[in-house]
Design a protein around this motif. Structure first.
Motif, PDB file in Angstrom:
ATOM      1  N   HIS A 180      -1.482   0.333 -10.619  1.00 20.70           N
ATOM      2  CA  HIS A 180      -2.425   0.146  -9.499  1.00 20.70           C
ATOM      3  C   HIS A 180      -2.373   1.273  -8.492  1.00 20.70           C
ATOM      4  O   HIS A 180      -2.786   1.108  -7.360  1.00 20.70           O
ATOM      5  CB  HIS A 180      -2.146  -1.192  -8.806  1.00 20.70           C
ATOM      6  N   HIS A 181      -1.861   2.412  -8.926  1.00 20.08           N
ATOM      7  CA  HIS A 181      -1.711   3.527  -7.997  1.00 20.08           C
ATOM      8  C   HIS A 181      -3.027   3.913  -7.318  1.00 20.08           C
ATOM      9  O   HIS A 181      -3.088   4.085  -6.104  1.00 20.08           O
ATOM     10  CB  HIS A 181      -1.136   4.728  -8.746  1.00 20.08           C
TER      11      HIS A 181
ATOM     12  N   PHE B 193      24.290  -7.199  -4.335  1.00 25.25           N
ATOM     13  CA  PHE B 193      23.125  -7.292  -5.224  1.00 25.25           C
ATOM     14  C   PHE B 193      22.028  -8.155  -4.600  1.00 25.25           C
ATOM     15  O   PHE B 193      20.836  -7.820  -4.677  1.00 25.25           O
ATOM     16  CB  PHE B 193      23.573  -7.860  -6.578  1.00 25.25           C
TER      17      PHE B 193
ATOM     18  N   LEU C 118      18.174  -7.296  -3.986  1.00 21.09           N
ATOM     19  CA  LEU C 118      17.107  -8.059  -4.643  1.00 21.09           C
ATOM     20  C   LEU C 118      16.145  -8.646  -3.613  1.00 21.09           C
ATOM     21  O   LEU C 118      14.923  -8.519  -3.750  1.00 21.09           O
ATOM     22  CB  LEU C 118      17.732  -9.180  -5.485  1.00 21.09           C
TER      23      LEU C 118
ATOM     24  N   TYR D  57      -4.134   1.500  -4.579  1.00 18.73           N
ATOM     25  CA  TYR D  57      -3.370   1.591  -3.327  1.00 18.73           C
ATOM     26  C   TYR D  57      -3.570   2.930  -2.622  1.00 18.73           C
ATOM     27  O   TYR D  57      -3.493   3.002  -1.396  1.00 18.73           O
ATOM     28  CB  TYR D  57      -1.887   1.314  -3.580  1.00 18.73           C
ATOM     29  N   THR D  58      -3.854   3.964  -3.418  1.00 19.44           N
ATOM     30  CA  THR D  58      -4.164   5.255  -2.786  1.00 19.44           C
ATOM     31  C   THR D  58      -5.446   5.120  -1.962  1.00 19.44           C
ATOM     32  O   THR D  58      -5.526   5.582  -0.825  1.00 19.44           O
ATOM     33  CB  THR D  58      -4.339   6.337  -3.862  1.00 19.44           C
TER      34      THR D  58
ATOM     35  N   ALA E 118      17.496  -8.874 -13.303  1.00 20.99           N
ATOM     36  CA  ALA E 118      16.791  -9.154 -12.058  1.00 20.99           C
ATOM     37  C   ALA E 118      16.210  -7.874 -11.457  1.00 20.99           C
ATOM     38  O   ALA E 118      15.047  -7.831 -11.051  1.00 20.99           O
ATOM     39  CB  ALA E 118      17.722  -9.821 -11.061  1.00 20.99           C
ATOM     40  N   LEU E 119      17.038  -6.813 -11.451  1.00 18.60           N
ATOM     41  CA  LEU E 119      16.541  -5.574 -10.861  1.00 18.60           C
ATOM     42  C   LEU E 119      15.469  -4.928 -11.740  1.00 18.60           C
ATOM     43  O   LEU E 119      14.548  -4.279 -11.242  1.00 18.60           O
ATOM     44  CB  LEU E 119      17.700  -4.613 -10.601  1.00 18.60           C
TER      45      LEU E 119
ATOM     46  N   VAL F  52      12.245  -6.418 -10.689  1.00 16.25           N
ATOM     47  CA  VAL F  52      11.716  -5.776  -9.475  1.00 16.25           C
ATOM     48  C   VAL F  52      11.117  -4.416  -9.832  1.00 16.25           C
ATOM     49  O   VAL F  52      10.060  -4.040  -9.343  1.00 16.25           O
ATOM     50  CB  VAL F  52      12.823  -5.606  -8.409  1.00 16.25           C
ATOM     51  N   PHE F  53      11.808  -3.714 -10.740  1.00 12.29           N
ATOM     52  CA  PHE F  53      11.328  -2.397 -11.123  1.00 12.29           C
ATOM     53  C   PHE F  53       9.973  -2.483 -11.835  1.00 12.29           C
ATOM     54  O   PHE F  53       9.116  -1.618 -11.660  1.00 12.29           O
ATOM     55  CB  PHE F  53      12.364  -1.692 -12.000  1.00 12.29           C
TER      56      PHE F  53
ATOM     57  N   LEU G  39       2.908  -1.494  -9.119  1.00 14.11           N
ATOM     58  CA  LEU G  39       2.342  -0.957  -7.882  1.00 14.11           C
ATOM     59  C   LEU G  39       2.078   0.541  -7.981  1.00 14.11           C
ATOM     60  O   LEU G  39       1.032   1.029  -7.572  1.00 14.11           O
ATOM     61  CB  LEU G  39       3.299  -1.205  -6.702  1.00 14.11           C
ATOM     62  N   GLN G  40       3.057   1.258  -8.548  1.00 14.41           N
ATOM     63  CA  GLN G  40       3.007   2.709  -8.441  1.00 14.41           C
ATOM     64  C   GLN G  40       2.341   3.398  -9.613  1.00 14.41           C
ATOM     65  O   GLN G  40       1.970   4.559  -9.500  1.00 14.41           O
ATOM     66  CB  GLN G  40       4.423   3.268  -8.264  1.00 14.41           C
ATOM     67  N   VAL G  41       2.200   2.687 -10.716  1.00 12.89           N
ATOM     68  CA  VAL G  41       1.562   3.324 -11.866  1.00 12.89           C
ATOM     69  C   VAL G  41       0.236   2.655 -12.188  1.00 12.89           C
ATOM     70  O   VAL G  41      -0.819   3.263 -12.074  1.00 12.89           O
ATOM     71  CB  VAL G  41       2.495   3.351 -13.094  1.00 12.89           C
TER      72      VAL G  41
ATOM     73  N   GLY H 150       2.820   6.371  -5.955  1.00 12.02           N
ATOM     74  CA  GLY H 150       2.626   6.796  -7.343  1.00 12.02           C
ATOM     75  C   GLY H 150       3.935   7.152  -8.023  1.00 12.02           C
ATOM     76  O   GLY H 150       5.013   6.741  -7.591  1.00 12.02           O
ATOM     77  N   VAL H 151       3.833   7.933  -9.074  1.00 17.29           N
ATOM     78  CA  VAL H 151       5.002   8.259  -9.880  1.00 17.29           C
ATOM     79  C   VAL H 151       5.910   9.250  -9.148  1.00 17.29           C
ATOM     80  O   VAL H 151       7.122   9.107  -9.129  1.00 17.29           O
ATOM     81  CB  VAL H 151       4.574   8.847 -11.235  1.00 17.29           C
TER      82      VAL H 151
ATOM     83  N   LEU I  46       7.905   6.458  -8.040  1.00 17.98           N
ATOM     84  CA  LEU I  46       8.615   5.652  -9.032  1.00 17.98           C
ATOM     85  C   LEU I  46       9.873   6.376  -9.519  1.00 17.98           C
ATOM     86  O   LEU I  46      10.893   5.752  -9.796  1.00 17.98           O
ATOM     87  CB  LEU I  46       7.679   5.354 -10.213  1.00 17.98           C
TER      88      LEU I  46
ATOM     89  N   ILE J 188       0.844  -1.202   0.000  1.00 17.35           N
ATOM     90  CA  ILE J 188       0.000   0.000   0.000  1.00 17.35           C
ATOM     91  C   ILE J 188       0.879   1.252   0.000  1.00 17.35           C
ATOM     92  O   ILE J 188       0.634   2.206  -0.738  1.00 17.35           O
ATOM     93  CB  ILE J 188      -0.940   0.010   1.233  1.00 17.35           C
TER      94      ILE J 188
ATOM     95  N   PHE K  83      17.481   2.770  -7.929  1.00 13.56           N
ATOM     96  CA  PHE K  83      17.921   1.559  -8.626  1.00 13.56           C
ATOM     97  C   PHE K  83      19.113   1.840  -9.528  1.00 13.56           C
ATOM     98  O   PHE K  83      20.005   1.013  -9.668  1.00 13.56           O
ATOM     99  CB  PHE K  83      16.754   0.949  -9.425  1.00 13.56           C
TER     100      PHE K  83
ATOM    101  N   ARG L  61       7.775  -4.649 -11.167  1.00 14.25           N
ATOM    102  CA  ARG L  61       6.826  -4.809 -10.064  1.00 14.25           C
ATOM    103  C   ARG L  61       6.486  -3.437  -9.448  1.00 14.25           C
ATOM    104  O   ARG L  61       5.329  -3.142  -9.140  1.00 14.25           O
ATOM    105  CB  ARG L  61       7.421  -5.746  -9.008  1.00 14.25           C
ATOM    106  N   LEU L  62       7.506  -2.619  -9.298  1.00 13.41           N
ATOM    107  CA  LEU L  62       7.275  -1.287  -8.737  1.00 13.41           C
ATOM    108  C   LEU L  62       6.377  -0.462  -9.654  1.00 13.41           C
ATOM    109  O   LEU L  62       5.495   0.256  -9.206  1.00 13.41           O
ATOM    110  CB  LEU L  62       8.604  -0.559  -8.506  1.00 13.41           C
ATOM    111  N   PHE L  63       6.602  -0.607 -10.952  1.00 11.68           N
ATOM    112  CA  PHE L  63       5.779   0.093 -11.928  1.00 11.68           C
ATOM    113  C   PHE L  63       4.319  -0.347 -11.786  1.00 11.68           C
ATOM    114  O   PHE L  63       3.396   0.454 -11.798  1.00 11.68           O
ATOM    115  CB  PHE L  63       6.294  -0.202 -13.351  1.00 11.68           C
TER     116      PHE L  63
ATOM    117  N   ILE M 149       4.020   1.641  -1.072  1.00 11.81           N
ATOM    118  CA  ILE M 149       4.686   1.850  -2.365  1.00 11.81           C
ATOM    119  C   ILE M 149       3.679   2.265  -3.415  1.00 11.81           C
ATOM    120  O   ILE M 149       3.866   3.260  -4.121  1.00 11.81           O
ATOM    121  CB  ILE M 149       5.426   0.564  -2.794  1.00 11.81           C
ATOM    122  N   GLY M 150       2.581   1.525  -3.492  1.00 12.54           N
ATOM    123  CA  GLY M 150       1.566   1.788  -4.522  1.00 12.54           C
ATOM    124  C   GLY M 150       0.994   3.187  -4.400  1.00 12.54           C
ATOM    125  O   GLY M 150       0.803   3.879  -5.397  1.00 12.54           O
ATOM    126  N   SER M 151       0.719   3.615  -3.149  1.00 14.42           N
ATOM    127  CA  SER M 151       0.096   4.929  -2.995  1.00 14.42           C
ATOM    128  C   SER M 151       1.097   6.058  -3.250  1.00 14.42           C
ATOM    129  O   SER M 151       0.706   7.215  -3.379  1.00 14.42           O
ATOM    130  CB  SER M 151      -0.522   5.066  -1.596  1.00 14.42           C
TER     131      SER M 151
END
Lengths: 371, 655
Positions: free
Chosen positions: B46-47, A318, A322, B50-51, B31-32, B35-36, B42-44, A242-243, A277, A236, A284, B38-40, A238-240
């Motif tokens: 499904h933003h 690393f 990860l 989650y908000t 690999a990274l 993960v990125f 979450l954050q774009v 946003g960009v 992001l 939640i 990263f 996944r972050l995309f 991270i998702g909230s």
């Protein structure tokens, strides 16, 4: 008469030349990002920030000292560091079985000390040292012996139980074997074996709470307030974000205490929430840059030992990254691995900075050859 | 030692390492990158999700209950309001030593163990930050005591709440109804979002019927809370909108008078303004104090009310089904005239009883000697039973029932109050279903004088009389007269709902029947002539004396020998003034005896109360006293007398 002065300036020069400025700048940038995130994650706690500063000074000093250790010295020390490390791991287990409960620490003359942490360096050193005396690519026998050298301390750490550290120690050793020239088909075979073994480990090789963590990964909602809580709250956060993120000090999830372990293992969620992001992209990039620089420095190693150890340490860094980001963003099970150079805590910071010190110190030195 | 000679090739090993390092670098990147991704995700992608989740976490909507609307009578006298109540409360998190504090509080204030138990129970259920009430209705003394000792009870505080209050106590209690604590059943009927902060809801009477108007619209406050539920700051606020104020058509003066006049009996009074269907008074005796229900009636009180054989909770005006007796004779006459069964001039020979041809059963008239040759007019004012036995018998049950239904018998009037009963206008089908028996002609005969299976509520009777007063025009009776949405706005009158008129078209018929009713009170031989004597206006009425049980063929009714419960009900219906009716009423006094003796005098007093201007009466009084100005001693004596009597009178009894 003035030998002291001379020696001092010589020492300073040695230090300066042994430092890789590019890597150090990247690390400083990362530590800066980490420190401001930590400030937010601790709820602007001054006392904790002071401690953090002390950790940084300590870790930097150890890094600087580590730069002065040559590949040769390290190679020679490896066996002893490794042997004492294993001995202390056994002592920790004995201490635990003597009724003091699960423990990772050992008291030595008033100093608390965590042998498993030392093993993060000792195991790759030992394996690198072993291979440095063999012809590479290694024979089956060499690989087998090297594997034993990795697995023994790893199992001791698993017994504590500290799956996170065991994983890091194991991968550090494994990466050295990889760099030593583990044949690709073996690597592939190991991978396949791992995939097959996974369910066996899951059913027979894990504690209940560990099994629960894996299950939680696939369905965090099954246990919303229990083991699923961490993952739910961190995704939640991270998702909230946003960009663009909610802004520094403005992460609702962390500010209002919804995010557990937010200044240690889950600090990545705070970062993601506050910097979004775009922040993650910068973070990263920095990490990848540091890992790549580490690998590059490793190739510049004095000898085989230096290269193997440098490569192993770089990839261990690393793995930290990860496992931590994977866990916080909800794609890997929850394992106690900190976000390297950012999570609060002196132990891992010291170990990591020491590793970077070693990495930088073991390079071939042009000026030294002049000497 | 420094340069050990090995068979190793440094160059090969370097190359091996470099290729491995390149592969590793690529794998690290991949690999990274994963993960990125996944972050995309979450954050774009499904933003928003989650908000929303994040807001769900930290934003709490706290409802603010609206202030309940007030209830007034038609002249603006307050019948129900909200008064401020002081409560002692504490949140679990604010009190460090709950056990000790409670113990000391019990020593300081008259707090019962029951209250403490309730408090502890609520503490367990509620959030640790939410205050829970320990003691309600704190008296001034208790507040003072607590305030002095407040330093000993950190975390406890006195708060203000709004509580429903009925300032007149039991007056019009059945009509007003009462509010009580919301239960699960209530919540199913309303929008639970609107009632999140509300503790009370209308349980009966006007309070229940107009719940949606009285309740208002809930407001809310959005606050930020942390993971432990502790409030941090206010994010948004929406003020609640108070409920609408209701102005009832009730005339409190008349209502109080009606309650006074029937307080010695179980019974009911309903008065309606025939011009617009406004209910002017609706009294039911015995009564109760609705204030008892507001904060959860105690078991003892409730049980006392429930087990009272006189059933004080029951609104006789709406729910009491009584045999209407002779009060329905005017309506029977009208439908008889309209059906052509009788004519205004035709007459029947009343010999003291009626017999169905070929049957020996005697349907007796109240007058044993009989009325002799009797016409419609006299049949009404002397209440001849035989005339109406004959009328009903000749009409037959179907035509009779259908006709009476037009006057509203056997059906709800549709008044704006809950729990109205239909009472019973019987039909052969009903009897077959109910008793599995055939309809006998004798059943029809009994209906002619409002007996047998025929029952009516006092409201139905008053409504039927209002229809007569209106010559067949029907208006739905109602209690709500006007509504005020906001204190700053003028009240808006409710438009009366007109119903289809009764199909009795000949004006003559109405006049004939009304003439009979006028003669009941003003005629020389009318059954209620004593009640009509000296009236300053002309009114029309009809007495009724309803048998509660059947008397055997060869016996006669003797009140002194019967248990009170088996005494006749006294009834009276009336409307006035005859030429321009402004009030129609029905009275029933249970087991009180004859309608003319008990119910008619009550009706007269009520009509006087309503129709004669009270101010005029006072003026008259003053005029009488003024000449005595010359005698100082007399003035003083009078003054003292008046002051004394005024003191004794309760405030509300203004006349």
């Amino acid at each position: 008469m003035n030998t002291g002065d001379f020696n001092f300036s010589k020492l300073l020069l040695r230090w300066l030349t042994s430092i890789d400025l590019v890597l150090v700048v990247a690390i400083i940038l990362l530590i800066f990002l980490g420190t401001i995130t930590l400030f937010s994650a601790t709820g602007e706690n001054q006392a904790m920030m002071n401690t953090h500063t002390i950790h940084l000074i300590l870790a930097t000093s150890i890094m600087l000292i580590a730069t002065q250790l040559s590949s040769e010295i390290l190679n020679r020390w490896s066996i002893w560091v490794y042997a004492f490390g294993v001995l202390f791991l056994v002592l920790v287990l004995i201490q635990g079985s003597m009724g003091k409960g699960a423990q990772r620490w050992i008291e030595l003359g008033g100093l608390r000390f965590q042998p498993s942490e030392v093993m993060k360096l000792a195991v790759p050193m030992m394996v690198a040292s072993y291979f440095s005396k063999k012809t590479l690519p290694p024979s089956f026998k060499d690989i087998f012996i090297a594997s034993l050298l990795v697995v023994i301390p790893m199992l001791l750490i698993v017994k504590q139980p500290d799956l996170g550290t065991a994983l890091l120690v194991g991968s550090a050793g494994f990466f050295v074997i990889y760099f030593a020239g583990l044949p690709w088909k073996w690597l592939l075979a190991t991978l396949i074996a791992g995939i097959i073994a996974a369910p066996l480990i899951f059913y027979f090789g894990m504690h209940d709470y560990q099994r629960q963590r894996v299950l939680t990964l696939f369905n965090p909602d099954a246990d919303r307030l229990g083991s699923g809580y961490h993952i739910i709250q961190s995704t939640i956060a991270i998702g909230s974000g946003g960009v663009y993120g909610k802004g520094w000090l403005k992460g609702d999830q962390s500010r209002l205490d919804f995010l557990p372990e937010r200044h240690t293992d889950f600090i990545f969620a705070v970062f993601g929430e506050e910097f979004g992001l775009l922040g993650n992209l910068i973070l990263f990039s920095l990490y990848i840059f540091i890992i790549w620089r580490g690998l590059y420095l490793a190739t510049k190693g004095e000898d085989t030992f230096a290269r193997l150890l440098g490569g192993g340490l770089s990839l261990t860094f690393f793995i930290y990254l990860l496992v931590n980001t994977g866990m916080v963003s909800g794609v890997l099970p929850v394992v106690g691995v900190p976000l390297p150079l950012i999570s609060y805590g002196g132990t891992s910071l010291v170990t990591l900075m020491a590793a970077f010190g070693l990495l930088m110190g073991m390079r071939k030195r042009k000026k030294r050859s002049n000497h | 030692m420094e340069k050990r000679v090995t068979v190793k090739s440094e160059r090969d090993e370097y190359r091996l390492f470099r290729s491995r390092a390149i592969v590793a670098a690529i794998l690290v990147f991949i690999a990274l990158l994963l993960v990125f991704v996944r972050l995309f995700f979450l954050q774009v992608t499904h933003h928003d999700y989650y908000t929303a989740k994040s807001k769900e976490n930290y934003q709490k909507k706290i409802p603010i209950p609206p202030v309940r609307g007030l209830i007034y009578d038609r002249n603006g006298v307050l019948l129900a309001d909200n008064h401020i109540e002081y409560v002692l409360e504490a949140a679990e998190d604010d009190v460090s030593d709950m056990k000790g504090s409670l113990k000391r509080l019990m020593q300081l204030l008259p707090i019962t163990p029951l209250e403490v138990n309730k408090f502890k129970q609520k503490l367990r259920v509620n959030s640790r930050f939410q205050p829970v009430v320990l003691r309600q209705n704190m008296t001034e003394n208790e507040i003072a005591l607590f305030s002095e000792n407040r330093f000993r009870f950190p975390g406890f505080k006195i708060s203000v709440r709004m509580q429903r209050n009925y300032p007149l106590g039991s007056v019009a209690s059945h009509l007003l109804g009462y509010v009580g604590r919301i239960d699960k059943k209530d919540l199913k009927k309303v929008d639970s979002n609107e009632y999140k902060g509300t503790t009370h809801i209308g349980k009966s009477g006007i309070e229940k019927y107009y719940e949606s108007r009285l309740h208002g619209k809930a407001g809310y406050e959005v606050i930020e809370v942390d993971a432990h539920g502790k409030p941090q700051l206010k994010l948004a606020e929406q003020a609640p909108i108070a409920g609408e104020d209701l102005f009832l058509s009730i005339d409190l003066r008349l209502q109080i008078k009606a309650e006074e006049l029937i307080k010695d009996y179980n019974g009911a009074v309903v008065a309606i303004d025939p011009r617009n269907g406004e209910v002017l008074a609706m009294a039911s005796m015995p009564t109760y104090d609705p204030n008892l229900f507001v904060d959860g009636i105690s078991y003892r009180h409730y049980n006392a009310l429930r087990s009272n054989p006189d059933r004080p909770l029951y609104n006789r005006a709406l729910q009491g089904s009584y045999p209407p007796g002779s009060t329905v004779k005017p309506m029977a006459a009208l439908i008889g005239l309209n059906a052509g069964v009788v004519t205004p001039s035709s007459s029947v020979y009343g010999k003291g009883f009626f017999q169905i041809p070929g049957n020996r059963h005697r349907f007796r008239c109240w007058k044993k000697s009989g009325h002799g040759h009797i016409s419609l007019n006299r049949a009404i004012y002397q209440s001849c039973d035989v005339y109406f036995y004959d009328l009903a018998f000749r009409m037959g049950v179907k035509r009779f029932s259908k006709g009476m239904e037009k006057f509203g018998f056997g059906q709800k009037t549709g008044i704006d109050l809950p729990h109205e009963r239909t009472a019973l206008m019987p039909t052969p089908e009903w009897k077959r279903k109910r008793y599995d028996r055939f309809w006998y002609p004798g059943d029809t005969v009994n209906m002619g004088i409002g007996q047998g299976y025929f029952t009516a509520t006092p409201l139905q009777l008053a409504n039927a009389v209002a229809i007569i007063a209106n010559h067949g025009r029907r208006i739905k009776p109602h209690v709500l007269r006007a509504v005020r949405i906001s204190r700053n706005l003028p009240e808006k009158l409710v438009t009366p709902e007109k119903l289809p008129s009764i199909g009795v078209t000949k004006l003559r018929y109405w006049n004939d029947v009304i003439r009979g009713m006028v003669n009941v009170v003003h005629g020389e031989r009318g059954t209620a002539r004593r009640s009509g004597a000296g009236a300053k206006y002309r009114f029309a009425g009809k007495t009724g004396t309803a048998q509660v049980f059947g008397i055997a063929q060869n016996k006669s009714y003797n009140a002194s020998k019967l248990r009170k419960k088996l005494h006749d009900h006294a009834l009276f219906v009336a409307f006035a003034p005859v030429d321009n009716p402004r009030i129609a009423l029905a009275i029933i006094a249970e087991n009180a005896g004859g309608g003319s003796k008990v119910a008619a005098p009550i009706a007269r007093q009520l009509l006087d109360t309503y129709l004669l201007d009270p101010k005029e009466n006072e003026k008259n009084d003053e005029n009488i006293k003024k000449p005595s100005d010359s005698s100082p001693t007399l003035i003083n004596a009078n003054k003292i007398k008046r002051q004394k009597t005024e003191k004794k009178k309760p405030k509300r009894a203004t006349n």
